[in-house]
Write a protein that holds these residues in place. Structure first.
Motif, mmCIF file in Angstrom:
data_model
loop_
_atom_site.group_PDB
_atom_site.id
_atom_site.type_symbol
_atom_site.label_atom_id
_atom_site.label_comp_id
_atom_site.label_asym_id
_atom_site.label_seq_id
_atom_site.Cartn_x
_atom_site.Cartn_y
_atom_site.Cartn_z
ATOM 1 N N VAL A 101 0.828 -1.203 0.000
ATOM 2 C CA VAL A 101 0.000 0.000 0.000
ATOM 3 C C VAL A 101 0.865 1.257 0.000
ATOM 4 C CG1 VAL A 101 -1.723 1.297 1.326
ATOM 5 C CG2 VAL A 101 -1.923 -1.184 1.120
ATOM 6 N N LEU A 102 2.003 1.204 0.694
ATOM 7 C CA LEU A 102 2.893 2.363 0.775
ATOM 8 C C LEU A 102 3.772 2.514 -0.461
ATOM 9 C CD1 LEU A 102 4.033 1.983 4.490
ATOM 10 C CD2 LEU A 102 2.516 3.755 3.573
ATOM 11 N N GLY A 103 3.786 1.511 -1.332
ATOM 12 C CA GLY A 103 4.616 1.588 -2.521
ATOM 13 C C GLY A 103 5.983 0.969 -2.342
ATOM 14 N N GLY A 104 6.172 0.155 -1.303
ATOM 15 C CA GLY A 104 7.450 -0.498 -1.079
ATOM 16 C C GLY A 104 8.007 -0.309 0.318
ATOM 17 N N GLY A 105 7.322 0.418 1.167
ATOM 18 C CA GLY A 105 7.802 0.666 2.523
ATOM 19 C C GLY A 105 7.769 2.145 2.854
ATOM 20 N N PHE A 106 8.189 2.487 4.069
ATOM 21 C CA PHE A 106 8.220 3.880 4.512
ATOM 22 C C PHE A 106 9.412 4.601 3.890
ATOM 23 C CE2 PHE A 106 6.161 1.712 8.186
ATOM 24 C CZ PHE A 106 4.939 2.365 8.125
ATOM 25 N N VAL A 107 9.166 5.809 3.407
ATOM 26 C CA VAL A 107 10.221 6.636 2.836
ATOM 27 C C VAL A 107 10.741 7.581 3.908
ATOM 28 C CG1 VAL A 107 10.788 8.375 1.076
ATOM 29 C CG2 VAL A 107 9.225 6.492 0.530
ATOM 30 N N ALA A 108 12.059 7.690 4.027
ATOM 31 C CA ALA A 108 12.661 8.568 5.024
ATOM 32 C C ALA A 108 12.235 10.013 4.790
ATOM 33 C CB ALA A 108 14.184 8.457 4.973
ATOM 34 N N GLY A 109 11.838 10.696 5.855
ATOM 35 C CA GLY A 109 11.400 12.080 5.758
ATOM 36 C C GLY A 109 9.969 12.264 5.310
ATOM 37 N N SER A 110 9.185 11.201 5.287
ATOM 38 C CA SER A 110 7.795 11.291 4.841
ATOM 39 C C SER A 110 6.839 11.363 6.022
ATOM 40 C CB SER A 110 7.431 10.079 3.972
ATOM 41 O OG SER A 110 7.505 8.880 4.720
ATOM 42 N N ALA A 111 5.671 11.948 5.769
ATOM 43 C CA ALA A 111 4.600 12.034 6.765
ATOM 44 C C ALA A 111 3.407 11.245 6.251
ATOM 45 C CB ALA A 111 4.208 13.485 7.024
ATOM 46 N N ILE A 114 -9.504 -3.882 5.362
ATOM 47 C CA ILE A 114 -9.035 -3.493 4.031
ATOM 48 C C ILE A 114 -8.278 -2.185 4.162
ATOM 49 C CG2 ILE A 114 -9.709 -2.913 1.675
ATOM 50 C CD1 ILE A 114 -12.225 -4.580 2.079
ATOM 51 N N LEU A 115 -7.004 -2.207 3.817
ATOM 52 C CA LEU A 115 -6.139 -1.037 3.871
ATOM 53 C C LEU A 115 -5.977 -0.494 2.458
ATOM 54 C CD1 LEU A 115 -4.395 0.563 5.970
ATOM 55 C CD2 LEU A 115 -2.454 -0.795 5.172
ATOM 56 N N ARG A 116 -6.368 0.774 2.247
ATOM 57 C CA ARG A 116 -6.349 1.348 0.910
ATOM 58 C C ARG A 116 -5.682 2.721 0.945
ATOM 59 N NH1 ARG A 116 -9.657 0.602 -3.623
ATOM 60 N NH2 ARG A 116 -11.048 -0.736 -2.416
ATOM 61 N N SER A 117 -4.854 2.993 -0.045
ATOM 62 C CA SER A 117 -4.191 4.297 -0.133
ATOM 63 C C SER A 117 -5.020 5.239 -0.984
ATOM 64 C CB SER A 117 -2.790 4.156 -0.740
ATOM 65 O OG SER A 117 -2.857 3.702 -2.077
ATOM 66 N N HIS A 118 -5.284 6.437 -0.465
ATOM 67 C CA HIS A 118 -6.020 7.459 -1.205
ATOM 68 C C HIS A 118 -5.088 8.522 -1.770
ATOM 69 C CE1 HIS A 118 -10.049 6.076 -0.016
ATOM 70 N NE2 HIS A 118 -9.490 5.762 1.132
ATOM 71 N N GLY A 163 4.153 6.199 -4.456
ATOM 72 C CA GLY A 163 3.643 4.927 -4.968
ATOM 73 C C GLY A 163 2.281 5.100 -5.603
ATOM 74 N N ALA A 164 1.679 3.976 -5.990
ATOM 75 C CA ALA A 164 0.385 3.991 -6.663
ATOM 76 C C ALA A 164 -0.734 4.260 -5.664
ATOM 77 C CB ALA A 164 0.146 2.653 -7.368
ATOM 78 N N ILE A 165 -1.731 5.017 -6.106
ATOM 79 C CA ILE A 165 -2.913 5.232 -5.280
ATOM 80 C C ILE A 165 -3.908 4.101 -5.509
ATOM 81 C CG2 ILE A 165 -2.608 7.729 -5.248
ATOM 82 C CD1 ILE A 165 -4.863 7.907 -7.308
ATOM 83 N N ASN A 166 -4.881 4.002 -4.608
ATOM 84 C CA ASN A 166 -5.895 2.951 -4.649
ATOM 85 C C ASN A 166 -5.285 1.563 -4.542
ATOM 86 O OD1 ASN A 166 -8.133 4.667 -4.824
ATOM 87 N ND2 ASN A 166 -7.911 4.855 -7.037
ATOM 88 N N GLU A 167 -4.068 1.481 -4.001
ATOM 89 C CA GLU A 167 -3.478 0.172 -3.729
ATOM 90 C C GLU A 167 -4.219 -0.462 -2.564
ATOM 91 O OE1 GLU A 167 -1.903 -2.610 -4.895
ATOM 92 O OE2 GLU A 167 -0.349 -1.222 -5.561
ATOM 93 N N GLU A 183 -6.627 -3.548 -8.756
ATOM 94 C CA GLU A 183 -6.470 -2.600 -7.657
ATOM 95 C C GLU A 183 -5.004 -2.245 -7.494
ATOM 96 O OE1 GLU A 183 -8.727 -1.114 -5.955
ATOM 97 O OE2 GLU A 183 -10.536 -2.217 -6.519
ATOM 98 N N GLY A 184 -4.620 -1.056 -7.944
ATOM 99 C CA GLY A 184 -3.230 -0.623 -7.819
ATOM 100 C C GLY A 184 -2.311 -1.424 -8.712
ATOM 101 N N THR A 185 -1.613 -2.401 -8.134
ATOM 102 C CA THR A 185 -0.691 -3.240 -8.891
ATOM 103 C C THR A 185 -1.043 -4.719 -8.785
ATOM 104 O OG1 THR A 185 0.803 -3.357 -6.980
ATOM 105 C CG2 THR A 185 1.207 -1.606 -8.581
ATOM 106 N N ARG A 186 -2.261 -5.040 -8.347
ATOM 107 C CA ARG A 186 -2.645 -6.440 -8.193
ATOM 108 C C ARG A 186 -4.054 -6.651 -8.729
ATOM 109 N NH1 ARG A 186 -3.437 -7.053 -1.797
ATOM 110 N NH2 ARG A 186 -2.228 -8.924 -2.180
ATOM 111 N N SER A 187 -4.319 -7.881 -9.170
ATOM 112 C CA SER A 187 -5.657 -8.265 -9.593
ATOM 113 C C SER A 187 -6.384 -8.904 -8.416
ATOM 114 C CB SER A 187 -5.591 -9.239 -10.774
ATOM 115 O OG SER A 187 -4.747 -10.329 -10.473
#
Length: 462
Positions: free
Chosen positions: A87-97, A253-257, A262-266, A305-309
């Motif tokens: 959902v995060l696009g690969g993990g937490f990015v340093a310096g991100s909120a 269900i965890l979804r990114s808005h 990374g991709a949204i709606n993952e 959904e995002g990068t998965r079927s």
């Protein structure tokens, strides 16, 4: 001693626009009943803390050429959950909120406590609780049998004190639970107010950028499911994800808005157990587990959904209406889309259901927003109307236009492979999604018009 004067203003919780007096509708975003009273200090001595000033780690702003900016690969921190990483696009990015929201009881604090305890084994993590006592957090960690020996925990609601303590500890990740109870010393309004939530989130975001720290903020939601507080709260953070409870209360269900990295709606699927949140690595199997064989109005479709079927079951119930105004009820699907498909079915399929009550449900609590569900919806309506069940090994997807044409959808080949992997060896899909490398044993029914789809449907169920 001079007394700070306090003046009253009225602010919109949706867009943050301020007004001198209350009014029913916000003239900025046109929202109704979103304006509430704020109390702000008019003292000229109240200034922003210098430690929280600046943005993106730069205190002195100067013009630079875009070509002069050095591009570096963003380092990511593994969250210890593959579904959360997705959902995060690969993990937490340093310096991100990151802002995570959800209904009470969804499992936000449980999930983040698991993440914090797992990461604390190798990294310096600070968990800040403003709603629960330290004993309550410790009891939850014991119940979930989490490694808690190295986790740093703090009970505090002052942003200024949290930043001061963080400067001494230098953590890799900070969890704020929750942003609605935090406050800045410079503001006189109470915690949870529009100004406090907005400025507190902005201050934490700036601190994350300046110090290259990952900050996760927990946010409450309103009764309509949106994050409580001003709309600008979602604009200043880097990622916004929501944790929803499905119809089956065991699953989350965890979804990114929103996600700048990374991709949204993952989509990520979790199961709530006695030992906390567990990942569901094959969500398609979960949503299809309880499917009844030979059920009228039940059709399987494949979403992207995002990068998965993701395979889902769509159910439709068409019944004679006892009212002069038939009901149109849709759960998990846009009701306007349902009305469009009913009109197309009448115009181009010569099937009239204007005097029928129509109920549509997406099994498992999944909310469908893409148009590839159109053809599946039409076949489900016809199956329920004719009291004819479709083959249990049939999967259907395709967008339907107002002219009755069936349009292609993205990732058609990946959808077919996912369905075939789960035992669906008959697929009805748009003709424009012609498969070049069809799996052995798979029968594909290509259609390009609604009339063509309905005629081939009759051949299938006869």
């Amino acid at each position: 001693m001079a007394v700070n004067k306090v003046k009253k203003v009225f602010g919109c919780s949706e867009c943050g626009t301020e007004f001198p007096r209350w009014q029913g509708q916000c003239s900025g975003c046109k929202a109704w009943n979103s304006i509430s009273e704020l109390r702000v200090s008019s003292s000229p001595q109240v200034t922003r803390n210098d430690k929280l000033s600046g943005f993106s780690g730069m205190l002195e702003s100067k013009i630079r050429k875009l070509s002069e900016i050095e591009i570096e690969e963003l380092p990511r921190l593994d969250s210890s959950f593959d579904e959360l990483n997705r959902v995060l696009g690969g993990g937490f990015v340093a310096g991100s909120a990151v802002l995570i929201g959800g209904n009470p009881g969804a499992g936000k604090s449980t999930l983040l406590l698991q993440v914090a305890c797992n990461l604390s084994l190798n990294e310096t993590i600070l968990y800040v609780t403003g709603e629960e006592s330290l004993q309550q957090v410790a009891m939850r960690a014991d119940r979930l049998n989490l490694p808690k020996k190295k986790l740093n925990i703090l009970s505090e609601t002052s942003i200024n004190k949290i930043c001061d303590i963080s400067n001494q500890l230098r953590p890799k990740l900070i969890i704020i639970d929750s942003i609605q109870v935090m406050y800045l010393d410079d503001l006189t309004s109470s915690p949870g107010s529009i100004s406090q939530v907005r400025e507190s989130a902005s201050a934490l975001t700036q601190y994350a950028k300046k110090n290259n720290v990952i900050i996760i903020m927990v946010g409450h939601v309103t009764k309509d499911g949106s994050i409580a507080g001003p709309k600008v709260l979602e604009h200043c953070i880097d990622a916004s994800i929501m944790l929803d409870i499905s119809d089956d209360s065991r699953f989350r269900i965890l979804r990114s808005h929103k996600n700048r990295f990374g991709a949204i709606n993952e989509l990520g699927i979790f199961a709530m157990t006695e030992k906390g949140m567990k990942e569901v690595r094959n969500p398609s199997a979960i949503f299809l587990t309880n499917k009844n064989n030979n059920t009228e109005g039940s059709v399987i479709s494949v979403l992207w959904e995002g990068t998965r079927s993701l395979l889902i079951e769509l159910q439709a119930l068409v019944d004679t209406s006892a009212s002069s105004i038939p009901k149109r009820i849709s759960v998990g699907l846009d009701q306007n889309r349902l009305n469009l498909m009913i009109a197309i079915l009448h115009k181009h399929g010569n099937i009239q259901i204007y005097d029928q009550d129509v109920y549509v449900n997406v099994v498992g609590g999944v909310k469908v927003s893409e148009t590839s569900i159109d053809l599946c919806l039409i076949l489900a309506l016809v199956s329920s109307l004719k009291n004819k069940s479709l083959p249990e090994n049939l999967v259907v997807f395709g967008e339907v236009g107002l002219g009755g044409e069936i349009r292609p959808v993205s990732y058609g080949q990946e959808r077919v492979r996912e369905a075939f992997k789960h035992g669906f060896d008959i697929a009805m899909m748009p003709k424009a999604n012609l498969q070049k490398n069809k799996p052995d044993g798979l029968k594909i029914i290509y259609v390009d018009k609604i009339e063509d789809a309905l005629s081939k449907l009759i051949d299938i169920i006869s």
